[in-house]
Design a protein around this motif. Sequence first.
Motif, PDB file in Angstrom:
ATOM      1  N   ILE A   1      54.548  24.007  36.346  1.00 11.16           N
ATOM      2  CA  ILE A   1      53.465  24.819  36.937  1.00 11.16           C
ATOM      3  C   ILE A   1      53.995  26.092  37.029  1.00 11.16           C
ATOM      4  O   ILE A   1      55.163  26.534  37.196  1.00 11.16           O
ATOM      5  N   ALA A   2      53.107  27.347  37.067  1.00 11.77           N
ATOM      6  CA  ALA A   2      53.392  28.695  37.033  1.00 11.77           C
ATOM      7  C   ALA A   2      52.619  29.054  38.340  1.00 11.77           C
ATOM      8  O   ALA A   2      51.482  29.124  38.714  1.00 11.77           O
ATOM      9  N   ILE A   3      53.479  29.665  39.391  1.00 11.40           N
ATOM     10  CA  ILE A   3      53.171  30.115  40.619  1.00 11.40           C
ATOM     11  C   ILE A   3      53.463  31.496  40.585  1.00 11.40           C
ATOM     12  O   ILE A   3      54.447  32.028  40.549  1.00 11.40           O
ATOM     13  N   ASN A   4      52.523  32.479  40.890  1.00 16.04           N
ATOM     14  CA  ASN A   4      52.629  33.959  40.661  1.00 16.04           C
ATOM     15  C   ASN A   4      53.474  34.583  39.350  1.00 16.04           C
ATOM     16  O   ASN A   4      54.438  35.021  39.353  1.00 16.04           O
ATOM     17  N   GLY A   5      53.242  33.684  38.249  1.00 16.26           N
ATOM     18  CA  GLY A   5      53.991  34.184  36.987  1.00 16.26           C
ATOM     19  C   GLY A   5      55.300  33.332  36.990  1.00 16.26           C
ATOM     20  O   GLY A   5      56.029  33.495  35.828  1.00 16.26           O
ATOM     21  N   ALA A   6      55.789  32.557  38.087  1.00 12.85           N
ATOM     22  CA  ALA A   6      57.128  32.024  37.864  1.00 12.85           C
ATOM     23  C   ALA A   6      57.085  30.731  37.549  1.00 12.85           C
ATOM     24  O   ALA A   6      56.361  29.648  37.939  1.00 12.85           O
ATOM     25  N   SER A   7      57.703  30.040  36.370  1.00 13.13           N
ATOM     26  CA  SER A   7      57.567  28.807  35.745  1.00 13.13           C
ATOM     27  C   SER A   7      58.477  28.006  36.695  1.00 13.13           C
ATOM     28  O   SER A   7      59.875  27.961  37.224  1.00 13.13           O
ATOM     29  N   LEU A   8      57.752  26.965  37.276  1.00 12.59           N
ATOM     30  CA  LEU A   8      58.534  26.211  38.407  1.00 12.59           C
ATOM     31  C   LEU A   8      58.346  24.383  37.873  1.00 12.59           C
ATOM     32  O   LEU A   8      57.383  24.247  37.331  1.00 12.59           O
ATOM     33  N   THR A   9      59.276  23.742  38.439  1.00 15.25           N
ATOM     34  CA  THR A   9      59.026  22.425  38.260  1.00 15.25           C
ATOM     35  C   THR A   9      58.236  21.805  39.441  1.00 15.25           C
ATOM     36  O   THR A   9      59.026  22.000  40.761  1.00 15.25           O
ATOM     37  N   ILE A  10      57.289  21.017  39.359  1.00 16.96           N
ATOM     38  CA  ILE A  10      56.669  20.329  40.433  1.00 16.96           C
ATOM     39  C   ILE A  10      57.587  19.254  41.121  1.00 16.96           C
ATOM     40  O   ILE A  10      58.276  18.492  40.557  1.00 16.96           O
ATOM     41  N   GLY A  11      57.801  19.304  42.404  1.00 15.79           N
ATOM     42  CA  GLY A  11      58.437  18.105  43.278  1.00 15.79           C
ATOM     43  C   GLY A  11      57.487  16.989  43.500  1.00 15.79           C
ATOM     44  O   GLY A  11      57.372  16.214  42.583  1.00 15.79           O
ATOM     45  N   GLU A  12      57.128  16.783  44.664  1.00 15.84           N
ATOM     46  CA  GLU A  12      56.089  15.672  45.102  1.00 15.84           C
ATOM     47  C   GLU A  12      54.749  16.357  44.975  1.00 15.84           C
ATOM     48  O   GLU A  12      54.330  17.367  45.341  1.00 15.84           O
ATOM     49  N   VAL A  13      53.939  15.495  44.938  1.00 14.59           N
ATOM     50  CA  VAL A  13      52.475  15.350  45.117  1.00 14.59           C
ATOM     51  C   VAL A  13      51.754  14.666  45.910  1.00 14.59           C
ATOM     52  O   VAL A  13      52.180  13.278  46.164  1.00 14.59           O
ATOM     53  N   GLU A  14      50.880  15.345  46.662  1.00 15.12           N
ATOM     54  CA  GLU A  14      50.291  14.218  47.858  1.00 15.12           C
ATOM     55  C   GLU A  14      48.766  15.142  48.046  1.00 15.12           C
ATOM     56  O   GLU A  14      48.597  16.079  48.279  1.00 15.12           O
ATOM     57  N   ALA A  15      47.788  13.957  47.618  1.00 18.39           N
ATOM     58  CA  ALA A  15      46.302  14.353  47.708  1.00 18.39           C
ATOM     59  C   ALA A  15      46.197  15.837  47.036  1.00 18.39           C
ATOM     60  O   ALA A  15      46.424  15.627  45.997  1.00 18.39           O
ATOM     61  N   ASN A  16      45.712  16.848  47.935  1.00 18.79           N
ATOM     62  CA  ASN A  16      45.450  17.894  47.379  1.00 18.79           C
ATOM     63  C   ASN A  16      46.422  19.175  47.349  1.00 18.79           C
ATOM     64  O   ASN A  16      46.255  20.289  47.279  1.00 18.79           O
ATOM     65  N   ARG A  17      47.723  18.460  47.523  1.00 15.58           N
ATOM     66  CA  ARG A  17      48.816  19.488  47.795  1.00 15.58           C
ATOM     67  C   ARG A  17      50.093  19.201  46.740  1.00 15.58           C
ATOM     68  O   ARG A  17      50.414  18.008  46.463  1.00 15.58           O
ATOM     69  N   PHE A  18      50.973  19.997  46.587  1.00 12.99           N
ATOM     70  CA  PHE A  18      52.355  19.564  45.801  1.00 12.99           C
ATOM     71  C   PHE A  18      53.410  20.548  46.574  1.00 12.99           C
ATOM     72  O   PHE A  18      52.961  21.659  47.190  1.00 12.99           O
ATOM     73  N   ASN A  19      54.527  20.355  46.317  1.00 12.05           N
ATOM     74  CA  ASN A  19      55.695  21.237  46.497  1.00 12.05           C
ATOM     75  C   ASN A  19      56.556  21.542  45.461  1.00 12.05           C
ATOM     76  O   ASN A  19      56.555  20.832  44.342  1.00 12.05           O
ATOM     77  N   VAL A  20      57.271  22.667  45.550  1.00 13.66           N
ATOM     78  CA  VAL A  20      58.268  23.143  44.667  1.00 13.66           C
ATOM     79  C   VAL A  20      59.572  23.588  45.443  1.00 13.66           C
ATOM     80  O   VAL A  20      59.540  23.716  46.626  1.00 13.66           O
ATOM     81  N   TYR A  21      60.768  23.253  44.507  1.00  8.24           N
ATOM     82  CA  TYR A  21      62.156  23.654  45.551  1.00  8.24           C
ATOM     83  C   TYR A  21      62.640  24.757  45.035  1.00  8.24           C
ATOM     84  O   TYR A  21      62.724  24.899  43.805  1.00  8.24           O
ATOM     85  N   LEU A  22      62.850  25.567  45.863  1.00 11.44           N
ATOM     86  CA  LEU A  22      63.412  27.243  45.405  1.00 11.44           C
ATOM     87  C   LEU A  22      65.072  27.253  45.630  1.00 11.44           C
ATOM     88  O   LEU A  22      65.418  27.174  46.928  1.00 11.44           O
ATOM     89  N   ILE A  23      65.711  27.387  44.746  1.00 13.17           N
ATOM     90  CA  ILE A  23      67.155  27.797  44.818  1.00 13.17           C
ATOM     91  C   ILE A  23      67.254  29.165  45.214  1.00 13.17           C
ATOM     92  O   ILE A  23      66.438  30.274  45.204  1.00 13.17           O
ATOM     93  N   PRO A  24      68.404  29.599  45.892  1.00 15.85           N
ATOM     94  CA  PRO A  24      68.642  31.184  46.201  1.00 15.85           C
ATOM     95  C   PRO A  24      68.525  32.031  45.267  1.00 15.85           C
ATOM     96  O   PRO A  24      67.892  33.127  45.567  1.00 15.85           O
TER      97      PRO A  24
END
Length: 206
Positions: free
Chosen positions: A139-162
């Motif tokens: 998924i792209a968030i504000n132009g950043a290519s990221l890997t989706i972590g968990e998905v729950e109902a109408n939301r999802f998370n991403v994990y960001l390194i420093p």
Amino acid sequence: MFTGIVQGIAKVVEIHTAPGLNTLVIELPEDKVHGVTIGASVAINGTCMTVTRQEGQQLYFDAMQETLRLTTLGQLKIGDLVNFERAARIGDEIGGHLLSGHVHTTARLAEIIRTENNVTLWFEVPESWMKYVFPKGFIAINGASLTIGEVEANRFNVYLIPETLRATTFGGIEQGETVNIEVDSQTQTIVDTLARMGYDRPASTV
């Protein structure tokens, strides 16, 4: 096309408002404007924009009413920081995943979880777009290519390194902020094709 690898953080220095049109003046780092020409494409927070004018490090972009309605660009204020990526060229390394710069929807940052070496961000997305959101998908968030972590109902998370926090505006993002979302085009094509064949996947209710 874009790769989803944010090339840096730029600053909104002027906004000129007219009926149905905002002209954004955005200042890029000095080493990132070499070779920019009028008509070039630059992704601003994941939105493909066309350079209409250049004055040194400052690039001018016209955002029409539809762009302002569908993306977060209409919410920008002078002094805001944005992610940017110049259009990919043939032969460039694709470090993220291919993006069009056409924002599909927006999402709200619902929760921030900070641990010692990374940050977890939970985003709420309109339910109609959740059918394209899968664990471990792109998924792209504000132009950043990221890997989706968990998905729950109408939301999802991403994990960001420093490094991601340092190189993008995510280092200063706050709960409640709205971001631009571009779903993965291949995932969208597969899901829509299966839906036309009658194999609809209901949104996750986990």
